[in-house]
Design a protein around this motif. Structure first.
Motif, short mmCIF file in Angstrom:
data_model
loop_
_atom_site.label_atom_id
_atom_site.label_comp_id
_atom_site.label_asym_id
_atom_site.label_seq_id
_atom_site.Cartn_x
_atom_site.Cartn_y
_atom_site.Cartn_z
N THR A 133 0.77 -1.15 -0.13
CA THR A 133 -0.10 0.04 0.19
C THR A 133 0.87 1.29 -0.06
OG1 THR A 133 -1.77 -1.11 1.33
CG2 THR A 133 -1.68 1.15 1.47
N VAL A 134 1.94 1.31 0.91
CA VAL A 134 2.95 2.58 1.00
C VAL A 134 3.38 2.60 -0.63
CG1 VAL A 134 5.09 3.21 1.78
CG2 VAL A 134 3.27 2.28 3.27
N LEU A 135 4.07 1.53 -1.43
CA LEU A 135 4.62 1.46 -2.69
C LEU A 135 3.39 2.15 -3.53
CD1 LEU A 135 6.59 -1.65 -3.14
CD2 LEU A 135 7.24 0.98 -3.60
N GLY A 136 2.06 1.99 -3.52
CA GLY A 136 1.35 2.11 -4.56
C GLY A 136 0.89 3.80 -4.17
N THR A 137 1.10 4.07 -2.88
CA THR A 137 0.72 5.66 -2.53
C THR A 137 1.94 6.35 -3.07
OG1 THR A 137 -0.52 4.94 -0.63
CG2 THR A 137 0.33 7.10 -0.67
N GLN A 160 3.26 10.25 -9.89
CA GLN A 160 2.58 10.62 -10.96
C GLN A 160 1.91 11.77 -10.96
OE1 GLN A 160 -0.22 7.23 -11.16
NE2 GLN A 160 1.22 5.86 -12.20
N THR A 161 1.53 12.36 -9.85
CA THR A 161 1.05 13.66 -9.69
C THR A 161 2.21 14.70 -9.89
OG1 THR A 161 -0.72 12.74 -7.88
CG2 THR A 161 -0.06 15.19 -7.93
N LEU A 162 3.15 14.20 -9.19
CA LEU A 162 4.42 15.20 -9.60
C LEU A 162 5.08 15.05 -10.82
CD1 LEU A 162 6.12 14.63 -6.22
CD2 LEU A 162 4.90 16.50 -6.73
N GLY A 163 4.51 14.26 -11.76
CA GLY A 163 5.04 14.07 -13.22
C GLY A 163 6.36 13.14 -13.28
N GLN A 164 6.29 12.42 -12.28
CA GLN A 164 7.66 11.54 -12.07
C GLN A 164 7.20 10.17 -13.04
OE1 GLN A 164 10.72 12.43 -10.90
NE2 GLN A 164 9.52 14.20 -10.80
#
Length: 115
Positions: free
Chosen positions: A47-51, A57-61
């Motif tokens: 779950t930590v990895l998914g978050t 993705q939100t940061l564009g990475q």
């Protein structure tokens, strides 16, 4: 695979090395005596990895390389692999440098074993 995980736990400060399925089940593990049971950590670690991936993705990475979570009693290092995740539980953050170096050295063997 087992040999690679045992080599990781032979690294000073690494208490647990576990290969997890994408849904959080322990596929293979190696741990030192008295270390936490990987099965207790695995589902929440995924779950930590998914978050962390969603945050990236939100940061564009483009991709997540690893996640480290520090606690007073130890540190957790998580790394995504193709179709799996690697979990390392460390004595503490002092062991992080050695653990990351051991992980980088083990990655080719891990990729080969998973191919």
């Amino acid at each position: 695979m087992r040999e690679v995980l045992e080599a990781l736990t032979a690294t000073r400060g690494v208490l647990v090395a576990a290969l997890l399925s994408e849904d959080g089940f322990v596929v293979e593990e190696a741990r030192k005596e008295g270390a936490p049971e990987p099965g207790l950590l695995s589902a929440r670690a995924v779950t930590v990895l998914g978050t962390a991936k969603a945050l990236g993705q939100t940061l564009g990475q483009q991709a997540l390389e690893e996640v480290m979570v520090e606690y007073p009693e130890g540190a957790l290092l998580l790394a995504p692999l193709p179709g799996y995740h690697l979990l390392l539980f460390l004595e503490g953050v002092r062991s992080l440098g050695r653990a990351r170096l051991a992980l980088k050295r083990a990655l080719p063997q891990l990729w080969e074993a998973l191919a």
